[in-house]
Design an enzyme around this catalytic site. Structure first.
Site, short mmCIF file in Angstrom:
data_model
loop_
_atom_site.label_atom_id
_atom_site.label_comp_id
_atom_site.label_asym_id
_atom_site.label_seq_id
_atom_site.Cartn_x
_atom_site.Cartn_y
_atom_site.Cartn_z
N GLU A 211 0.83 -1.22 0.00
CA GLU A 211 0.00 0.00 0.00
C GLU A 211 0.86 1.26 0.00
O GLU A 211 0.64 2.18 0.81
CB GLU A 211 -0.95 -0.02 1.20
CG GLU A 211 -1.83 -1.25 1.24
CD GLU A 211 -2.91 -1.20 2.33
OE1 GLU A 211 -2.73 -0.46 3.31
OE2 GLU A 211 -3.93 -1.87 2.17
N GLU B 197 -6.10 -7.98 -0.13
CA GLU B 197 -6.52 -8.09 1.27
C GLU B 197 -7.98 -7.72 1.37
O GLU B 197 -8.41 -6.72 0.81
CB GLU B 197 -5.75 -7.10 2.17
CG GLU B 197 -4.26 -7.32 2.28
CD GLU B 197 -3.59 -6.29 3.20
OE1 GLU B 197 -4.30 -5.60 3.97
OE2 GLU B 197 -2.36 -6.18 3.14
#
Ligand SMILES: *[C@@H]1O[C@H](CO)[C@@H](O)[C@H](O)[C@H]1NC(C)=O
Ligand SMILES: *[C@@H]1O[C@H](CO)[C@@H](O)[C@H](O)[C@H]1NC(C)=O
Ligand SMILES: *[C@@H]1O[C@H](CO)[C@@H](O)[C@H](O)[C@H]1NC(C)=O
Ligand SMILES: *[C@@H]1O[C@H](CO)[C@@H](O)[C@H](O)[C@H]1NC(C)=O
Length: 490
Positions: free
Chosen positions: A122, A267
């Site tokens: 991320e 995720e």
């Protein structure tokens, strides 16, 4: 004739058995290792296999888990932490070394089925304030080049797990999706690069975080039961935010001419503790809905073809940073020790099963002494000391141990410290405030843990299960051959 008949049955039986093994839908999950007492890797790998997980994502090239995954039949995505993006972006040689040490070796020496390298984690999250914006793409390019150099260009693909906030929609509807304007050009370059290399785009999508961040977020819209007020987008009706979010990304890709880019959801999940919306009931509701969706084989209304979806997460991690919130240590579908939090049907009516062969420290808990006083001036300092080393996130408001009375609350802190210190001599002596007990102080939803005895595990490694899988397969093949020989003799 009798022989023939029983052997035909044998043939049929072996075909059925094989059918059953093939039928189970493969599942994917994230396995993080920020734990004070990590589950021994071979037990963890068996736990994955026992529950039908055949794809796993690691956040770094952790040798223990990687070796245990060798010859397991589980495909692996191995991550590169953000801290390495700077060195990897500035030097091809650094990327070559990384691939050599952390990919090639594990494939050739340990038989790990590595399929992806996740470059960074991320990196464009707004909270990082552009810290990795300049280095991520060059690091991706260098890792890709290193994979090709190592002869792994076909087998292993490099991707970047991105947070869902790299795209957005101004209209509030999925069809209005586009990349975030500040990184739009960069995103287009990255997607183009991934496509040229036959690699997927990876995004993390968190309905829980949407709910947690926004008090006005419609609660039901986070789940899959169709109870939310629908969001109507042209001819399409959305009843959950995961679908809407995914289609927003797809709209962003289409708008920029990359409609057919393969996408992985890196995720998605729901924590079970640490804040009022994070509890076993909500986590079970979300994860069961998600698993049902995965097992149905049909995804969002506009893009029904099922992407690979990596659940977040495998087991709780009591050493994770709580910057995002106390829930951060409770994302596991299992507790830290591989025990079950809540029932889940992982497919075909098969219930989640717990880890096998886990060895624990002795059944001793450290609690506040009966004669100790709540007004003892040493008490506040003692509990805050305990909680600075051990995980007390379950004590917060609305959490699993949030309703304990003051004495039990202090006991919880002392016990967590005592367990985290491996019940070491002297770790249950806080100025006479504490005693040991053999009576489990757990109450209601609040678990007073006993930690894993990692010293015993280190001395007696339990056998890996990979050979067992192979034996089942060869038994099936053998049955086949015998049945075929006999059926054709008659
Ligand atoms: C066992 O636990 C101790 C205490 O938390 C830790 O320092 C050590 O690294 C652990 N050992 C292994 C093999 O996980
Ligand atoms: C391999 O990965 C580990 C864990 O991320 C890292 O510490 C190490 O530096 C890597 N090796 C190389 C040669 O970059
Ligand atoms: C419970 O323990 C935590 C951690 O030590 C502390 O912050 C909190 O104030 C305690 N709550 C009560 C009701 O004693
Ligand atoms: C703990 O208790 C013992 C026995 O009652 C006493 O001798 C000792 O001074 C106490 N220690 C502290 C730190 O209060």
């Amino acid at each position: 004739m009798g022989n023939f008949r029983s052997l035909s049955w044998l043939l049929i039986l072996s075909v059925i058995l094989e059918g059953v093994t093939l039928e189970v839908q493969g599942l994917a999950i994230n396995w993080g290792s920020r734990s004070s007492h990590p589950l021994p890797p071979n037990i963890a790998v068996r736990l994955l296999k026992d529950n039908g997980f055949d794809k796993v994502k690691l956040f770094e090239a952790d040798p223990g888990p990687l070796k245990a995954l060798g010859h397991s039949g589980i495909q692996v995505m191995v991550g590169i932490p953000n801290e390495l993006l700077i060195p990897l972006s500035s030097s091809v040689q650094a990327a070559v070394n990384w691939v050599s040490q952390n990919v090639s070796t594990f494939i050739s020496k340990y038989g790990v089925d590595i399929r992806y390298v996740a470059v960074g984690n991320e990196p464009f999250l707004k909270a990082y304030k552009d810290m990795y914006v300049k280095t991520t793409f060059p690091a991706l390019q260098n890792i890709q080049a290193a994979l090709i150099k190592a002869g792994l260009g076909q087998q292993v693909k490099a991707t970047v797990p991105l947070n869902g906030d790299v795209y957005q929609t101004d209209s509030g509807l999925p069809s209005g999706g586009d990349f975030r304007s500040d990184i739009r050009t960069l995103m287009i370059s990255i997607v183009k690069f991934l496509r040229n290399n036959g690699a997927p785009l990876t995004v993390n999508i968190y309905p829980f975080l949407s709910l947690d961040a926004d008090p006005d977020f419609p609660f039901e819209y986070a789940f899959f039961d169709g109870k939310a007020k629908p969001v109507v987008d042209g001819s399409i009706t959305y009843t959950n935010v995961l679908d809407a979010n995914f289609d927003t990304l797809m709209a962003a890709l289409e708008k920029n001419g990359f409609g057919s880019t393969p996408v992985i959801i890196g995720e998605v999940g729901w924590p079970s503790d640490g804040t009022p919306n994070a509890n076993n009931q909500n986590a079970r509701r979300f994860n069961q809905g998600l698993l049902n969706r995965i097992n149905s084989g049909k995804f969002s209304p506009k893009h029904p073809s099922m992407p690979d979806i990596y659940l977040f997460a495998f087991i709780d991690e009591d050493m994770k940073s709580v910057d995002p919130g106390n829930f951060e240590r409770h994302w596991g579908i299992f507790y830290y020790d591989g025990s079950i939090k809540y029932p889940l049907d992982v497919g075909n009516g098969k219930n989640l099963v717990a880890a096998k062969g886990v060895k624990y420290l002795s059944r001793h808990w450290c609690v506040m002494a009966p004669q100790a006083s709540l007004s003892d001036p040493n008490l506040p300092g003692a509990t805050s000391y305990a909680c600075s080393y051990a995980d007390c996130t379950s004590l917060g408001y609305g959490s699993s141990c949030g309703n304990l009375d003051a004495k039990s609350n202090a006991s919880y802190a002392f016990n967590m410290y005592y367990q985290t210190m491996d019940q070491k001599q002297g770790s249950c002596s806080f100025n006479n405030l504490t005693v040991l007990t053999v009576i489990d102080p757990s109450q209601g939803s609040c678990r007073f843990e006993i930690m894993i005895d990692n010293k015993t595990h280190a001395k007696t490694p339990s056998r890996s299960t990979s050979s067992r899988g192979k034996h089942v397969t060869s038994l099936l093949v053998l049955l086949h051959v015998i049945a075929l020989i006999f059926c054709c003799m008659f």
